[in-house]
Design a protein around this motif. Structure first.
Motif, mmCIF file in Angstrom:
data_model
loop_
_atom_site.group_PDB
_atom_site.id
_atom_site.type_symbol
_atom_site.label_atom_id
_atom_site.label_comp_id
_atom_site.label_asym_id
_atom_site.label_seq_id
_atom_site.Cartn_x
_atom_site.Cartn_y
_atom_site.Cartn_z
ATOM 1 N N GLY A 82 11.718 -10.427 -14.343
ATOM 2 C CA GLY A 82 10.508 -11.136 -14.743
ATOM 3 C C GLY A 82 9.955 -12.068 -13.683
ATOM 4 O O GLY A 82 9.032 -12.833 -13.948
ATOM 5 N N LYS A 83 10.500 -11.982 -12.428
ATOM 6 C CA LYS A 83 10.013 -12.841 -11.350
ATOM 7 C C LYS A 83 8.920 -12.128 -10.560
ATOM 8 O O LYS A 83 8.940 -10.906 -10.418
ATOM 9 C CB LYS A 83 11.161 -13.220 -10.426
ATOM 10 N N LYS A 84 7.964 -12.917 -10.051
ATOM 11 C CA LYS A 84 6.895 -12.356 -9.238
ATOM 12 C C LYS A 84 7.483 -11.790 -7.942
ATOM 13 O O LYS A 84 8.344 -12.424 -7.323
ATOM 14 C CB LYS A 84 5.860 -13.421 -8.888
ATOM 15 N N VAL A 85 7.044 -10.605 -7.540
ATOM 16 C CA VAL A 85 7.487 -10.008 -6.287
ATOM 17 C C VAL A 85 6.517 -10.385 -5.173
ATOM 18 O O VAL A 85 5.380 -10.787 -5.431
ATOM 19 C CB VAL A 85 7.598 -8.468 -6.402
ATOM 20 N N GLU A 86 6.978 -10.251 -3.947
ATOM 21 C CA GLU A 86 6.115 -10.545 -2.815
ATOM 22 C C GLU A 86 5.001 -9.510 -2.724
ATOM 23 O O GLU A 86 5.155 -8.364 -3.142
ATOM 24 C CB GLU A 86 6.926 -10.528 -1.517
ATOM 25 N N ASP A 87 3.859 -9.935 -2.155
ATOM 26 C CA ASP A 87 2.734 -9.016 -1.997
ATOM 27 C C ASP A 87 3.165 -7.778 -1.222
ATOM 28 O O ASP A 87 3.857 -7.880 -0.209
ATOM 29 C CB ASP A 87 1.583 -9.707 -1.251
ATOM 30 N N GLY A 88 2.752 -6.621 -1.708
ATOM 31 C CA GLY A 88 3.059 -5.365 -1.030
ATOM 32 C C GLY A 88 4.365 -4.751 -1.447
ATOM 33 O O GLY A 88 4.664 -3.627 -1.064
ATOM 34 N N LYS A 89 5.179 -5.471 -2.220
ATOM 35 C CA LYS A 89 6.457 -4.924 -2.671
ATOM 36 C C LYS A 89 6.345 -4.471 -4.122
ATOM 37 O O LYS A 89 5.627 -5.085 -4.912
ATOM 38 C CB LYS A 89 7.570 -5.959 -2.522
ATOM 39 N N PRO A 90 7.053 -3.373 -4.499
ATOM 40 C CA PRO A 90 6.959 -2.874 -5.871
ATOM 41 C C PRO A 90 7.730 -3.743 -6.851
ATOM 42 O O PRO A 90 8.694 -4.418 -6.482
ATOM 43 C CB PRO A 90 7.573 -1.473 -5.775
ATOM 44 N N GLY A 91 7.277 -3.725 -8.108
ATOM 45 C CA GLY A 91 7.988 -4.414 -9.175
ATOM 46 C C GLY A 91 8.806 -3.426 -9.985
ATOM 47 O O GLY A 91 9.117 -2.327 -9.528
ATOM 48 N N ALA A 92 9.126 -3.823 -11.211
ATOM 49 C CA ALA A 92 9.927 -2.967 -12.082
ATOM 50 C C ALA A 92 9.078 -1.829 -12.644
ATOM 51 O O ALA A 92 7.891 -2.013 -12.935
ATOM 52 C CB ALA A 92 10.522 -3.801 -13.213
ATOM 53 N N PRO A 93 9.654 -0.634 -12.800
ATOM 54 C CA PRO A 93 8.900 0.486 -13.382
ATOM 55 C C PRO A 93 8.506 0.202 -14.834
ATOM 56 O O PRO A 93 9.135 -0.605 -15.527
ATOM 57 C CB PRO A 93 9.895 1.649 -13.300
ATOM 58 N N THR A 94 7.448 0.890 -15.273
ATOM 59 C CA THR A 94 7.048 0.879 -16.685
ATOM 60 C C THR A 94 7.087 2.307 -17.198
ATOM 61 O O THR A 94 7.273 3.252 -16.421
ATOM 62 C CB THR A 94 5.640 0.278 -16.852
ATOM 63 N N ASP A 95 6.912 2.483 -18.495
ATOM 64 C CA ASP A 95 7.040 3.802 -19.125
ATOM 65 C C ASP A 95 5.729 4.572 -19.009
ATOM 66 O O ASP A 95 4.721 4.165 -19.598
ATOM 67 C CB ASP A 95 7.420 3.625 -20.595
ATOM 68 N N PRO A 96 5.717 5.689 -18.242
ATOM 69 C CA PRO A 96 4.462 6.439 -18.072
ATOM 70 C C PRO A 96 4.025 7.196 -19.325
ATOM 71 O O PRO A 96 2.924 7.737 -19.367
ATOM 72 C CB PRO A 96 4.790 7.400 -16.924
ATOM 73 N N LYS A 97 4.915 7.250 -20.332
ATOM 74 C CA LYS A 97 4.561 7.953 -21.581
ATOM 75 C C LYS A 97 4.203 6.975 -22.699
ATOM 76 O O LYS A 97 3.901 7.384 -23.817
ATOM 77 C CB LYS A 97 5.734 8.823 -22.028
ATOM 78 N N LYS A 98 4.216 5.697 -22.414
ATOM 79 C CA LYS A 98 3.985 4.677 -23.432
ATOM 80 C C LYS A 98 2.964 3.686 -22.897
ATOM 81 O O LYS A 98 3.237 2.945 -21.956
ATOM 82 C CB LYS A 98 5.314 3.980 -23.765
ATOM 83 N N ALA A 99 1.772 3.651 -23.520
ATOM 84 C CA ALA A 99 0.691 2.809 -23.011
ATOM 85 C C ALA A 99 1.081 1.338 -23.024
ATOM 86 O O ALA A 99 0.709 0.567 -22.134
ATOM 87 C CB ALA A 99 -0.587 3.029 -23.829
ATOM 88 N N ASP A 100 1.840 0.921 -24.020
ATOM 89 C CA ASP A 100 2.259 -0.480 -24.134
ATOM 90 C C ASP A 100 3.785 -0.508 -24.081
ATOM 91 O O ASP A 100 4.466 -0.448 -25.098
ATOM 92 C CB ASP A 100 1.740 -1.065 -25.453
ATOM 93 N N THR A 101 4.320 -0.596 -22.831
ATOM 94 C CA THR A 101 5.765 -0.473 -22.644
ATOM 95 C C THR A 101 6.558 -1.479 -23.464
ATOM 96 O O THR A 101 7.570 -1.145 -24.079
ATOM 97 C CB THR A 101 6.116 -0.627 -21.147
ATOM 98 N N ASP A 102 6.125 -2.739 -23.492
ATOM 99 C CA ASP A 102 6.905 -3.766 -24.191
ATOM 100 C C ASP A 102 6.492 -3.973 -25.646
ATOM 101 O O ASP A 102 7.055 -4.816 -26.356
ATOM 102 C CB ASP A 102 6.856 -5.092 -23.428
#
Length: 618
Positions: free
Chosen positions: A519-539
């Motif tokens: 849940g921490k902000k990543v540096e610009d240009g770096k990827p974050g955690a994946p989300t579910d491509p089959k679920k519009a609202d992952t959380d």
């Protein structure tokens, strides 16, 4: 010899400086010279005790060499003649030159600066480093000088780096000096080095910011006695070794630059094994023997190509080559190799020294490698899939003889034109078919695969197969291959399967998510955690993933929320306080005052309640 070569333990480059027989690269001693450099020839058999010698080069001064002390200076006083008591004490003297690689340089004493071909290098820089007392103590404790010579460079580098990591400096000082027009230099170390300079010194030469590929008494970056390798020191005027004057004056510390990138001569269309010249075809049907040069010609100029016949006599006149391309003018005509035997093309330098050669044979019987010409059809191989390339067919439709076999023929050419060892995903079968299964991450493009064909009569030839590797298919260009989408259960024809505003590939790699798995902000240009491509609202917090990562605040500034955290979601804007009768007072305020929230003028005196309260009409 392939280049670049490295010492894997130190990471330093290795340079080709000499061979036996012969003193310097490419200048081989004829076998008639007997035992030059220890090599000798058994007539009709082989050469024995031949060897290739390398030097190891630490990084240059400009590359922050670990062999340089922080206590660094340049001696600006110039060369001083190393004779008499007025010669500076605690100094090194010597000369730097480009060696012409010929003549007396081919004998066992190595390069000699004593004949017209050698050229002094003006403006070269020679550097000397001497160990400090702490460095000497550690050198002795580790017994670096007692280790096998091949281990000393790595041990030296490790010692230096370990001491510096612990706040200790192993090198007392480094001093450099520039060569004059005659290639001469003097390095005045200063009397503070004392006798340390005699036994714990490393000296090297550079030109144009690069360490010279040179023949010297310091063939590897280790601290040593100044004359510890006297037998390898290039000599001036025939003097041998590195003599010293009394009082710490060391002279004749020379560096003979040798040309390691010597030209390579290749007869491109005939050889002595796979593709000989088949004389029964008739000289009218044979093409000339063609020569190609690569690398670099000897710097001395006046190079030529010379052809030698089976009788060891020269054929025709020398063919001058001022550039590598001139070799195309030095072919040997078929009428000049119309007798069976071995024909040799030699590259000869200005001093009549052979510095490169190749050969081919002419045979007087029909061989099957001249009768047949197998060819592969170009093939395409999708990455990640198995593809079989059919065995080659003769271009004229002849039946290739039964018993012909096929095998890998050496290095493969990759899509960028590099020669690489045959990848494990390429298999050449004995029947000539080729099985390829490039991995999913294989570099797309054309691969040229050499295949050696061996005929029943023992003759051989090398042919090539071209296989084009295609990148894995990505129908919707979302960054995921169709195969990967099938594995994930996403739609390979729809870039954004769940229509949440983020492409499937970006969801899988997290490139659009500014939050990591914690849940921490990543540096610009770096990827974050994946989300579910089959679920519009992952959380499942009621907001689509795309709306969360693209959220803006009331001022239009980026205010993303975490699509993987249901507690992190865009704020709901607060509603304006209710004023049912639009009199300027909220319903809550009217309740507090006892006025009617549904009647703008409660007392019907012609002034709205709000105006009465704020006195705007009074």
């Amino acid at each position: 010899m392939d280049s670049p070569l490295k010492n894997e333990e130190t990471g330093n480059d290795l340079g080709y400086v000499r061979q036996a027989g012969g003193g310097v690269p490419g200048a081989w001693a004829p076998v008639t010279q007997g035992t030059a450099n220890g090599a000798f020839y058994l007539e009709g058999t082989n050469m024995q005790r031949t060897g290739v010698f390398l030097e190891e080069r630490a990084p240059s001064v400009a590359e922050n060499s670990y062999m340089v002390s922080p206590e660094f200076s340049m001696d600006e006083e110039g060369w001083h003649k190393p004779e008499g008591l007025d010669a500076p004490r605690y100094s090194y003297y010597g000369r730097v030159w480009s060696d012409a690689e010929g003549g007396p340089d081919r004998n066992e004493t190595g390069p000699l600066y004593q004949w017209e071909g050698d050229q002094p290098i003006e403006g070269a820089k020679v550097y000397a480093s001497v160990l400090s007392d702490e460095g000497i103590a550690e050198y002795k404790r580790l017994a670096i000088g007692d280790k096998p010579f091949r281990e000393q460079a790595a041990a030296t580098k490790n010692m230096i780096e370990d001491m510096r990591a612990n706040g200790k400096e192993p090198i007392l000082k480094t001093v450099g000096a520039e060569t004059d027009a005659e290639g001469r230099y003097t390095i005045r170390m200063g009397e503070d080095v004392g006798n340390r300079m005699n036994d714990y010194t490393y000296i090297w030469a550079e030109n144009d910011g690069k360490v010279l590929n040179s023949f010297s008494g310091f063939p590897t970056p280790v601290f040593q006695n100044v004359n510890g390798n006297a037998g390898e020191n290039p000599n001036w005027g025939g003097a041998v070794g590195i003599p010293s004057y009394v009082g710490n004056r060391w002279y004749n510390i020379n560096f003979a630059e040798v040309q390691a990138d010597i030209a390579n001569l290749d007869i491109v269309n005939y050889d002595s094994y796979l593709n000989p010249a088949d004389l029964p075809e008739g000289i009218n049907n044979l093409e000339p023997a063609k020569v190609k040069l690569t690398g670099a010609l000897p710097f001395s100029g006046d190079s030529k190509i010379r052809w030698i016949g089976p009788d060891r006599k020269q054929i025709g006149d020398d063919c001058a080559v001022d550039t590598l391309a001139d070799a195309a003018n030095c072919s040997l005509a078929p009428e000049d190799f119309n007798k069976p035997g071995t024909y040799v093309a030699q590259l000869v330098n200005a001093y009549d020294v052979v510095v490169g050669q190749d050969s081919f044979i002419a045979v007087d019987k029909v061989r099957q490698n001249g009768e047949f010409e197998p060819q592969y059809k170009d093939a395409t191989a999708p990455a990640g899939e198995k593809t079989t390339v059919d065995a080659p067919k003769d271009k004229d439709g002849k039946e290739i003889p039964e018993g012909t076999t096929f095998e890998p023929g050496g290095q493969v050419t990759d899509p960028e034109g590099n020669k690489v060892d045959k990848p494990e995903w390429i298999t050449v079968n004995p029947d000539g078919s080729i099985v390829v299964k490039p991995p999913k991450d294989a570099k797309p493009g054309d691969y040229t695969i050499p295949v050696v064909v061996t005929y029943p009569d023992g003759s051989r030839e090398t042919i090539e197969a071209k296989v084009t590797v295609e990148a894995p298919k990505d129908s919707d260009n979302d960054g995921l291959t169709d195969e990967k989408e099938k594995e994930l259960g996403t739609d390979p024809n729809k870039a954004d399967t769940d229509e949440d505003g983020i492409n499937d590939g970006d969801e899988v790699n997290g490139s659009k998510n500014p939050f990591d798995k914690d849940g921490k902000k990543v540096e610009d240009g770096k990827p974050g955690a994946p989300t579910d491509p089959k679920k519009a609202d992952t959380d499942g917090d009621g907001t689509n993933d795309g709306d969360e990562v693209n959220n803006k605040d009331k001022d239009g500034k980026d205010a993303p929320t975490n699509p993987n955290d249901p507690e992190s979601k865009p704020a709901v804007p607060a509603e304006d306080p209710k004023d049912s009768d639009n009199d300027g007072l909220t319903d809550e305020k009217e309740k507090e005052l006892g006025t009617d929230p549904n009647k703008a003028d409660t007392d019907e005196d012609g002034i709205n309640d709000g105006d009465e309260v704020n006195g705007s009409k009074n």
